[in-house]
Scaffold this motif. Structure first.
Motif, PDB file in Angstrom:
ATOM      1  N   ASP A 160       0.839  -1.289   0.047  1.00 14.16           N
ATOM      2  CA  ASP A 160       0.065   0.113  -0.185  1.00 14.16           C
ATOM      3  C   ASP A 160       1.474   1.030   0.039  1.00 14.16           C
ATOM      4  N   PRO A 161       1.038   1.587  -1.482  1.00 15.14           N
ATOM      5  CA  PRO A 161       2.017   3.026  -1.303  1.00 15.14           C
ATOM      6  C   PRO A 161       1.563   4.091   0.492  1.00 15.14           C
ATOM      7  N   SER A 162       0.413   4.150  -0.152  1.00 14.78           N
ATOM      8  CA  SER A 162      -0.252   5.241   0.860  1.00 14.78           C
ATOM      9  C   SER A 162       0.740   5.109   2.484  1.00 14.78           C
ATOM     10  N   ALA A 163       1.078   4.096   2.839  1.00 14.22           N
ATOM     11  CA  ALA A 163       1.720   3.478   3.841  1.00 14.22           C
ATOM     12  C   ALA A 163       2.615   4.421   4.280  1.00 14.22           C
ATOM     13  N   VAL A 164       3.797   4.604   3.187  1.00 18.20           N
ATOM     14  CA  VAL A 164       5.045   5.392   4.053  1.00 18.20           C
ATOM     15  C   VAL A 164       4.830   7.043   2.977  1.00 18.20           C
ATOM     16  N   GLN A 165       6.196   7.779   3.337  1.00 20.79           N
ATOM     17  CA  GLN A 165       6.199   9.002   3.115  1.00 20.79           C
ATOM     18  C   GLN A 165       6.716   8.372   1.869  1.00 20.79           C
ATOM     19  N   ASN A 166       8.397   8.095   2.119  1.00 13.93           N
ATOM     20  CA  ASN A 166       9.345   7.584   1.142  1.00 13.93           C
ATOM     21  C   ASN A 166       9.226   6.761   0.138  1.00 13.93           C
ATOM     22  N   GLU A 167       9.125   6.584  -0.864  1.00 14.15           N
ATOM     23  CA  GLU A 167       9.289   5.700  -2.467  1.00 14.15           C
ATOM     24  C   GLU A 167      10.394   4.625  -1.740  1.00 14.15           C
ATOM     25  N   GLY A 168      11.445   5.321  -1.110  1.00 18.23           N
ATOM     26  CA  GLY A 168      12.226   4.500  -1.347  1.00 18.23           C
ATOM     27  C   GLY A 168      12.003   3.637  -0.426  1.00 18.23           C
ATOM     28  N   THR A 169      11.454   4.188   1.099  1.00 16.51           N
ATOM     29  CA  THR A 169      11.043   2.759   2.423  1.00 16.51           C
ATOM     30  C   THR A 169      10.876   0.986   1.206  1.00 16.51           C
ATOM     31  N   ARG A 170       9.717   1.251   0.727  1.00 21.77           N
ATOM     32  CA  ARG A 170       9.316   0.181  -0.156  1.00 21.77           C
ATOM     33  C   ARG A 170      10.980  -1.115  -0.639  1.00 21.77           C
ATOM     34  N   LEU A 171      11.885  -0.023  -0.681  1.00 19.66           N
ATOM     35  CA  LEU A 171      13.016  -1.049  -1.184  1.00 19.66           C
ATOM     36  C   LEU A 171      13.663  -1.028   0.570  1.00 19.66           C
ATOM     37  N   PHE A 172      13.215  -0.964   0.802  1.00 15.56           N
ATOM     38  CA  PHE A 172      14.110  -0.832   2.649  1.00 15.56           C
ATOM     39  C   PHE A 172      13.402  -1.565   3.456  1.00 15.56           C
ATOM     40  N   LEU A 173      11.415  -2.056   3.235  1.00 12.78           N
ATOM     41  CA  LEU A 173      10.894  -3.358   3.462  1.00 12.78           C
ATOM     42  C   LEU A 173      11.612  -4.564   3.031  1.00 12.78           C
ATOM     43  N   LEU A 174      11.836  -4.260   1.138  1.00 15.34           N
ATOM     44  CA  LEU A 174      12.491  -5.578   0.800  1.00 15.34           C
ATOM     45  C   LEU A 174      13.338  -6.243   0.892  1.00 15.34           C
ATOM     46  N   PHE A 175      14.443  -4.930   1.341  1.00 18.59           N
ATOM     47  CA  PHE A 175      15.257  -5.700   2.458  1.00 18.59           C
ATOM     48  C   PHE A 175      14.986  -6.092   3.385  1.00 18.59           C
ATOM     49  N   TYR A 176      14.492  -5.497   4.497  1.00 20.51           N
ATOM     50  CA  TYR A 176      13.906  -6.314   5.975  1.00 20.51           C
ATOM     51  C   TYR A 176      13.351  -7.589   5.635  1.00 20.51           C
ATOM     52  N   PHE A 177      12.899  -7.782   4.646  1.00 19.94           N
ATOM     53  CA  PHE A 177      11.923  -9.191   4.209  1.00 19.94           C
ATOM     54  C   PHE A 177      13.562 -10.485   3.954  1.00 19.94           C
ATOM     55  N   LEU A 178      13.637  -9.759   3.004  1.00 20.36           N
ATOM     56  CA  LEU A 178      14.694 -10.961   2.450  1.00 20.36           C
ATOM     57  C   LEU A 178      15.680 -11.271   3.162  1.00 20.36           C
ATOM     58  N   MET A 179      16.154  -9.943   3.928  1.00 22.80           N
ATOM     59  CA  MET A 179      17.306 -10.542   5.258  1.00 22.80           C
ATOM     60  C   MET A 179      17.024 -10.515   5.630  1.00 22.80           C
ATOM     61  N   THR A 180      15.843 -10.701   7.127  1.00 21.35           N
ATOM     62  CA  THR A 180      15.138 -11.568   8.264  1.00 21.35           C
ATOM     63  C   THR A 180      14.273 -13.123   7.304  1.00 21.35           C
ATOM     64  N   GLY A 181      14.227 -13.074   6.513  1.00 21.83           N
ATOM     65  CA  GLY A 181      13.337 -13.845   6.052  1.00 21.83           C
ATOM     66  C   GLY A 181      14.791 -15.351   5.768  1.00 21.83           C
ATOM     67  N   LEU A 182      16.115 -14.661   4.930  1.00 25.79           N
ATOM     68  CA  LEU A 182      16.513 -15.650   4.422  1.00 25.79           C
ATOM     69  C   LEU A 182      17.159 -16.184   5.868  1.00 25.79           C
ATOM     70  N   HIS A 183      17.324 -14.993   7.060  1.00 26.01           N
ATOM     71  CA  HIS A 183      17.513 -15.396   8.066  1.00 26.01           C
ATOM     72  C   HIS A 183      16.595 -16.795   8.957  1.00 26.01           C
ATOM     73  N   GLY A 184      15.578 -16.102   8.354  1.00 27.34           N
ATOM     74  CA  GLY A 184      14.004 -16.931   9.054  1.00 27.34           C
ATOM     75  C   GLY A 184      14.238 -18.509   8.581  1.00 27.34           C
ATOM     76  N   PHE A 185      14.869 -18.444   7.480  1.00 25.29           N
ATOM     77  CA  PHE A 185      14.674 -19.981   7.040  1.00 25.29           C
ATOM     78  C   PHE A 185      16.034 -20.557   7.684  1.00 25.29           C
ATOM     79  N   HIS A 186      17.048 -19.816   8.148  1.00 21.84           N
ATOM     80  CA  HIS A 186      18.452 -20.477   7.876  1.00 21.84           C
ATOM     81  C   HIS A 186      17.791 -20.947   9.618  1.00 21.84           C
ATOM     82  N   ILE A 187      16.657 -20.118  10.652  1.00 22.46           N
ATOM     83  CA  ILE A 187      16.618 -21.479  11.820  1.00 22.46           C
ATOM     84  C   ILE A 187      15.862 -21.702  11.854  1.00 22.46           C
TER      85      ILE A 187
END
Ligand SMILES: [Cu+2]
Lengths: 537, 216
Positions: free
Chosen positions: B138-165
């Motif tokens: 939902d683009p309206s949930a954040v102010q900066n466009e780049g935040t989507r990229l942050f969230l992608l890195f968040y999900f990818l990195m913690t997701g890959l980490h969670g997979f390792h768990i």
């Protein structure tokens, strides 16, 4: 026989059983954890992949015979080109020599019964096969037209089965990592008594240098492909500038793996050449330490030069200059090897058996490939030559003229050991000659048309290049004939060759002290090594 | 091939010369595999830093969307599990398979606790339209466009980490089965040590992920 030398090894194998006949049935092969049998499975599968990749190459050369479209449209051509590249890189040359010859020879050469982790060794074969199946099946889901480099942003958007090929490459990456890991531990921990690092055969040194790159670089390819897939699935701009991403970052990631990967492809054949040249000159290898350490030198430098693929990608001129200089440094360890091989032959008792012909072919083709690499490493020159047939020719001189020619030479050299049968020397020599001639007819004209400006990856072109393209296509037929004769000679030998003696070439490394083919656990008695290899008198 | 099954507690596999050689080889193999893990996550960290420099405000906004309290809780859980895992290795080396079994069980429970917290974090994000892809974003949930990229890195990195768990949990169950059967001895405990090493590396990766994602 010189004294590399096994003190307490029986000269004849008592039971009459060897690794090929100690059990039978397809299941005994698919579940084997014997490194020699796994190696044989790699030989069959990689030659199979090579033929598929080669088929696409032949079709492309046929299409390029005339400036106008002949039987392919642009889209088909792009797909053929992508398949040729992906298959040859990820399924043939990268796994290539370490998997199909290294697996067989590494344990025997260091006096071990097997690799350190035999089950993981089998798992890497399955990773390769499974990954390859996924990648090849993408052909039936629309194919891929991005080229084997999957450059973004195009690959993030292009229709077709990019994700499948990327997933396939990801799985095959595990094959590479696990093989490398296995080899490093095997070399560190499983050497026979007396087999010090400085007594290792040079082929083993080359596998060692390669394994280090496999373990360190391949994970970065994995993560790059994962990011690319994420971009395709989620539609977020990691690499797409329209969505705020950076396409050059993809190139950095990709080449951080893929440049070292070309040394995964070329260091092992260099090791093969060291073995062949010493044996067929019947002379101690010149500069053992220099050759061994230059392999490690190449692996080390290989991690610092990836930017030479991006001279025209908007990288800063300072970075480009640094990458340019570092790239030229690779020439130093490479030249050290070439000079040492030449010096080994000097005043040796050189005989021109098939493996030696392939080795000499390697020397001249690889030298051309290496020297033209320096042209491309020069920042200013590369701006002109970038994305032309000059690059195509350079790459094929190194990968086909270097890696594959070295691999075929190695197959002929060790075929008597692997199959226990001798190949037909006449057929072998004819194949070596045809491959050498066909290769040069195919790729020399490409240097010329590349420097005249013929861009790569186009299926139509200006008429001024037609003579070069025509020559190149004719060359590809000679080359194909040569390669088919080579494989036929190997096949015929395995089928109905004369029985091979234990040491047909008077080689000095440990594999020549065991029967051909070797018994299940390689040695009847575990050998003790008392000297260096290559000690000819 | 007709090698009888060897009792690994007292004998080495047939292609090794000694138990010590086999143990050393196994350990080195695990270390090398850990090197590949570090290179893989290293690539993601490089991407994280490059885009952090490119979109500093988005990274600040992204960090503020995450609950540092839940992150800190998970950090404590993993640190504790690293401790119990290390103890499990020590006990196996002493031949105390039963004690080690209990410790591995506690480690596994910690892993589950970690994943439960992660589940609540993820589902909260998805609920607020903060998952950066599919049809959830939902683009309206954040102010900066780049935040989507942050969230992608968040999900990818913690997701890959969670997979390792999760892979770690699988390995723990394997260990528990073998510990229960009393398969290890003071001379043979490579598997426990190897899984321990893996678990520590997974924890260390989280130690880097936590401040980079939640705090700064
Ligand atoms: Cu390169």
């Amino acid at each position: 026989m010189a004294d590399t030398t096994v003190v307490d090894n029986h000269s004849s194998h008592s039971s009459g059983k060897d690794y090929l006949n100690e059990s039978s049935g397809i299941w005994s092969w698919l579940t084997t954890i014997d490194h020699k049998r796994i190696s044989v499975m790699y030989i069959y599968s990689i030659i199979g992949f090579f033929l598929i990749g080669g088929l696409f190459a032949i079709l492309m050369r046929l299409e390029l015979m005339t400036p106008e479209p002949l039987f392919m449209d642009g889209d088909t051509y792009n797909k053929a080109m992508t398949f040729h590249g992906s298959i040859m890189v990820f399924m043939v040359v990268v796994p290539g020599i370490p998997a199909l010859l290294g697996n067989f020879l590494l344990p025997i050469m260091i006096g071990a019964k097997d690799v350190a982790f035999p089950k993981i060794n089998l798992l890497s074969w399955y990773c390769l096969i499974f990954g390859a199946a996924v990648a090849i099946l993408s052909l039936f889901f629309g194919g891929v037209d991005t080229g084997w480099t999957f450059y973004t942003p195009y690959s993030a958007k292009s229709a077709g089965a990019v994700s499948m090929v990327v997933l396939g490459a990801f799985i095959m990456g595990f094959s590479s990592i696990l093989t490398g890991l296995n080899f490093i531990v095997t070399i560190h921990k499983l050497r026979a008594k007396g087999m010090t690092m400085m007594r290792l055969p040079l082929f083993v040194w080359s596998l060692y240098a390669t394994a280090i790159i496999q373990v360190i670089a391949t994970p970065v390819l994995g993560i790059t492909l994962l990011l690319l897939t994420a971009e395709r699935v989620f539609g977020v701009g990691i690499f797409d500038p329209n969505l705020g991403g950076d396409p050059v970052l993809f190139q950095h990631f990709f080449w951080f793996y893929s440049h070292p990967a070309v040394y995964i492809m070329i260091i092992p054949p260099m090791g093969i050449i060291s073995e062949i040249i010493s044996t067929f000159s019947q002379k101690t290898i010149f500069g053992y330490k220099a050759i061994a350490f230059s392999s490690l030198g190449i692996s080390a430098i290989s991690f610092l030069v990836w930017g030479h693929h991006m001279f025209v990608s908007g990288q800063s001129p300072v970075a480009a200059t640094v990458f340019s200089v570092l790239t030229m440094l690779v020439g130093v360890p490479t030249a050290i090897k070439l000079f040492n091989w030449t010096a080994t032959m000097y005043k040796g008792r050189v005989s021109f058996a098939t493996p030696m012909l392939y080795a000499l072919s390697f020397l001249s083709l690889f030298t051309i490939g290496g020297l033209t690499g320096l042209f491309l490493a020069a920042y200013a020159v590369d701006v002109h030559l970038h994305d032309t047939y000059f690059v195509v020719a350079h790459f094929h001189y190194v990968m086909l003229g270097g890696a594959i020619v070295g691999m075929i030479g190695g197959l002929f050299y060790w075929w008597p050991k692997i199959t226990g049968k001798m190949y037909d020397e006449v057929l072998g020599r004819i194949s070596a000659l045809l491959v050498f001639v066909g290769f040069n007819v195919t790729f020399l004209p490409q240097f010329v048309m590349g420097s005249l400006g013929m861009p790569r990856r186009y299926h139509t072109y200006d008429g001024i290049y037609s003579a070069y393209h025509m020559t190149s296509t004719i060359g590809s037929w000679i080359l194909t004939l040569g390669i088919f004769i080579a494989f036929y000679a190997l096949y015929k030998a395995a089928k109905s060759g004369e029985k091979a003696p234990m040491n047909p070439w008077n080689g000095t490394t440990l594999e020549w002290t065991v029967p051909s083919p070797p018994p299940h656990e390689n040695f009847d008695t575990v050998p003790t090594v008392t000297g260096r290899p290559y000690e000819y008198r | 091939m007709s090698t009888a099954k060897v009792d690994r507690r007292v004998a080495h596999s047939h292609h090794f010369d000694s138990m010590e050689q086999e143990h050393e080889s196994g350990k080195q193999g695990v270390w090398l595999f850990m090197a590949t893990e570090i290179m893989m996550f290293g690539g993601l960290f490089v991407g994280y830093f490059i885009y952090r420099m490119k979109y500093p405000e988005a990274w600040v906004e992204g960090g503020s969307l995450l609950s540092w309290k839940l992150g800190a809780l998970n950090t404590l859980v993993l640190l504790f599990s690293s401790f119990t895992m290390a103890q499990a290795v020590t006990e196996t080396m002493k031949g105390e398979n039963k004690k080690a079994l209990n410790l591995v069980m506690i480690t596994t429970l910690c892993a589950f606790a970690f994943m439960v917290v992660k589940y609540f974090e993820y589902s909260g994000k998805i609920h607020h339209g903060l998952f950066p892809g599919l049809d959830i974003w939902d683009p309206s949930a954040v102010q900066n466009e780049g935040t989507r990229l942050f969230l992608l890195f968040y999900f990818l990195m913690t997701g890959l980490h969670g997979f390792h768990i999760l892979v770690g949990v699988g390995l723990m169950f394997w260990l528990m089965k073998r510990l229960k059967n009393d398969e290890f001895s003071p001379k043979y405990y490579t598997a426990v040590e190897g899984v321990g090493l893996y678990w520590h590396i997974v924890d260390i990766i989280w130690i880097y992920l936590f401040p980079l994602m939640y705090l700064i």
